[in-house]
Write a protein that holds these residues in place. Structure first.
Motif, PDB file in Angstrom:
ATOM      1  N   SER A   1       0.810  -1.222   0.000  1.00  0.00           N
ATOM      2  CA  SER A   1       0.000   0.000   0.000  1.00  0.00           C
ATOM      3  C   SER A   1       0.844   1.274   0.000  1.00  0.00           C
ATOM      4  CB  SER A   1      -0.969   0.016   1.186  1.00  0.00           C
ATOM      5  OG  SER A   1      -0.280   0.170   2.405  1.00  0.00           O
ATOM      6  N   LYS A   2       2.123   1.191   0.411  1.00  0.00           N
ATOM      7  CA  LYS A   2       2.942   2.399   0.545  1.00  0.00           C
ATOM      8  C   LYS A   2       4.202   2.439  -0.323  1.00  0.00           C
ATOM      9  CE  LYS A   2       1.602   3.041   5.384  1.00  0.00           C
ATOM     10  NZ  LYS A   2       2.105   2.941   6.771  1.00  0.00           N
ATOM     11  N   ALA A   3       4.707   1.294  -0.736  1.00  0.00           N
ATOM     12  CA  ALA A   3       5.976   1.253  -1.473  1.00  0.00           C
ATOM     13  C   ALA A   3       5.808   1.765  -2.898  1.00  0.00           C
ATOM     14  CB  ALA A   3       6.510  -0.176  -1.501  1.00  0.00           C
ATOM     15  N   THR A   4       6.896   2.249  -3.453  1.00  0.00           N
ATOM     16  CA  THR A   4       6.894   2.680  -4.853  1.00  0.00           C
ATOM     17  C   THR A   4       6.953   1.450  -5.755  1.00  0.00           C
ATOM     18  OG1 THR A   4       9.303   2.783  -5.042  1.00  0.00           O
ATOM     19  CG2 THR A   4       8.171   4.781  -4.228  1.00  0.00           C
ATOM     20  N   SER A   5       6.616   1.647  -6.998  1.00  0.00           N
ATOM     21  CA  SER A   5       6.713   0.554  -7.974  1.00  0.00           C
ATOM     22  C   SER A   5       8.136   0.026  -8.060  1.00  0.00           C
ATOM     23  CB  SER A   5       6.261   1.026  -9.361  1.00  0.00           C
ATOM     24  OG  SER A   5       4.913   1.390  -9.328  1.00  0.00           O
ATOM     25  N   GLU A   6       9.102   0.922  -7.950  1.00  0.00           N
ATOM     26  CA  GLU A   6      10.509   0.525  -8.012  1.00  0.00           C
ATOM     27  C   GLU A   6      10.884  -0.344  -6.808  1.00  0.00           C
ATOM     28  OE1 GLU A   6       9.481   3.759  -8.421  1.00  0.00           O
ATOM     29  OE2 GLU A   6       9.796   3.873 -10.588  1.00  0.00           O
ATOM     30  N   GLU A   7      10.372   0.014  -5.628  1.00  0.00           N
ATOM     31  CA  GLU A   7      10.659  -0.791  -4.433  1.00  0.00           C
ATOM     32  C   GLU A   7      10.029  -2.176  -4.540  1.00  0.00           C
ATOM     33  OE1 GLU A   7      10.955   1.958  -0.546  1.00  0.00           O
ATOM     34  OE2 GLU A   7       9.106   2.254  -1.709  1.00  0.00           O
ATOM     35  N   ILE A   8       8.813  -2.237  -5.055  1.00  0.00           N
ATOM     36  CA  ILE A   8       8.129  -3.521  -5.204  1.00  0.00           C
ATOM     37  C   ILE A   8       8.888  -4.403  -6.191  1.00  0.00           C
ATOM     38  CG2 ILE A   8       6.011  -4.655  -6.011  1.00  0.00           C
ATOM     39  CD1 ILE A   8       4.492  -2.144  -4.867  1.00  0.00           C
ATOM     40  N   ALA A   9       9.233  -3.839  -7.338  1.00  0.00           N
ATOM     41  CA  ALA A   9      10.005  -4.609  -8.332  1.00  0.00           C
ATOM     42  C   ALA A   9      11.370  -4.990  -7.769  1.00  0.00           C
ATOM     43  CB  ALA A   9      10.163  -3.794  -9.612  1.00  0.00           C
ATOM     44  N   GLY A  10      12.000  -4.082  -7.037  1.00  0.00           N
ATOM     45  CA  GLY A  10      13.309  -4.357  -6.453  1.00  0.00           C
ATOM     46  C   GLY A  10      13.275  -5.503  -5.468  1.00  0.00           C
ATOM     47  N   LEU A  11      12.216  -5.590  -4.661  1.00  0.00           N
ATOM     48  CA  LEU A  11      12.084  -6.685  -3.707  1.00  0.00           C
ATOM     49  C   LEU A  11      11.895  -8.017  -4.425  1.00  0.00           C
ATOM     50  CD1 LEU A  11      11.820  -7.840  -0.852  1.00  0.00           C
ATOM     51  CD2 LEU A  11       9.408  -7.172  -0.894  1.00  0.00           C
ATOM     52  N   MET A  12      11.020  -8.035  -5.424  1.00  0.00           N
ATOM     53  CA  MET A  12      10.774  -9.284  -6.158  1.00  0.00           C
ATOM     54  C   MET A  12      12.044  -9.749  -6.876  1.00  0.00           C
ATOM     55  SD  MET A  12       7.704 -10.251  -5.497  1.00  0.00           S
ATOM     56  CE  MET A  12       7.982  -9.627  -3.862  1.00  0.00           C
ATOM     57  N   LYS A  13      12.738  -8.822  -7.516  1.00  0.00           N
ATOM     58  CA  LYS A  13      13.990  -9.171  -8.191  1.00  0.00           C
ATOM     59  C   LYS A  13      15.044  -9.608  -7.182  1.00  0.00           C
ATOM     60  CE  LYS A  13      13.313  -6.294 -12.252  1.00  0.00           C
ATOM     61  NZ  LYS A  13      13.750  -5.125 -13.017  1.00  0.00           N
ATOM     62  N   GLY A  14      15.055  -8.961  -6.019  1.00  0.00           N
ATOM     63  CA  GLY A  14      16.004  -9.322  -4.973  1.00  0.00           C
ATOM     64  C   GLY A  14      15.816 -10.751  -4.506  1.00  0.00           C
ATOM     65  N   ILE A  15      14.569 -11.177  -4.332  1.00  0.00           N
ATOM     66  CA  ILE A  15      14.286 -12.547  -3.910  1.00  0.00           C
ATOM     67  C   ILE A  15      14.833 -13.536  -4.938  1.00  0.00           C
ATOM     68  CG2 ILE A  15      12.423 -14.235  -3.554  1.00  0.00           C
ATOM     69  CD1 ILE A  15      10.844 -11.900  -2.199  1.00  0.00           C
TER      70      ILE A  15
END
Length: 121
Positions: A58-72
């Motif tokens: 609900s609060k993260a940017t699109s870049e943060e969301i993509a960054g987390l998924m790519k990080g995993i």
């Protein structure tokens, strides 16, 4: 559950508590779990102050969301548990009290290196 700046993962992010680092970039930090539940057990946490998955989405940017998924995915490959390398892995993120969340900072567990077993008993 509100964000607690003194939770263990916040302290690790600030360098106050050491960790056995696996990977780090601008969005995530990954390290080995100090109490592994499987042959391979890593944690991936976002660098932002997010309590859980609901808070993050609900609060993260699109870049943060993509960054987390790519990080995993990056971490799974780096530690040799990706489906390409070693048959796959499980990710787990507990949300809230009923979900078993103990630390008020979003984190994903990555389990692998062996058959993980049933999801819920």
């Amino acid at each position: 559950m509100s964000y607690d700046d003194n939770n263990i993962f916040a302290k690790i992010l600030r360098g106050e508590i050491p960790c056995k680092k696996i990977y780090e970039d601008e969005f995530v930090l990954s390290f080995h779990d100090i109490n592994p539940q499987k042959k391979v057990h890593a944690l991936v946490i976002p660098k932002g102050k997010y309590v859980n998955l609901e808070d993050f989405t609900s609060k993260a940017t699109s870049e943060e969301i993509a960054g987390l998924m790519k990080g995993i995915s990056t971490v799974a490959k780096k530690i040799g548990i990706s489906s390409i390398d070693n048959g796959g892995f499980r990710t787990l993120s507990n949300v809230g009290e009923n979900g078993g969340q103990e630390v008020p900072h979003l984190h994903f567990h990555l389990f692998g290196g062996e058959k993980v077993g049933r999801m819920v008993q």
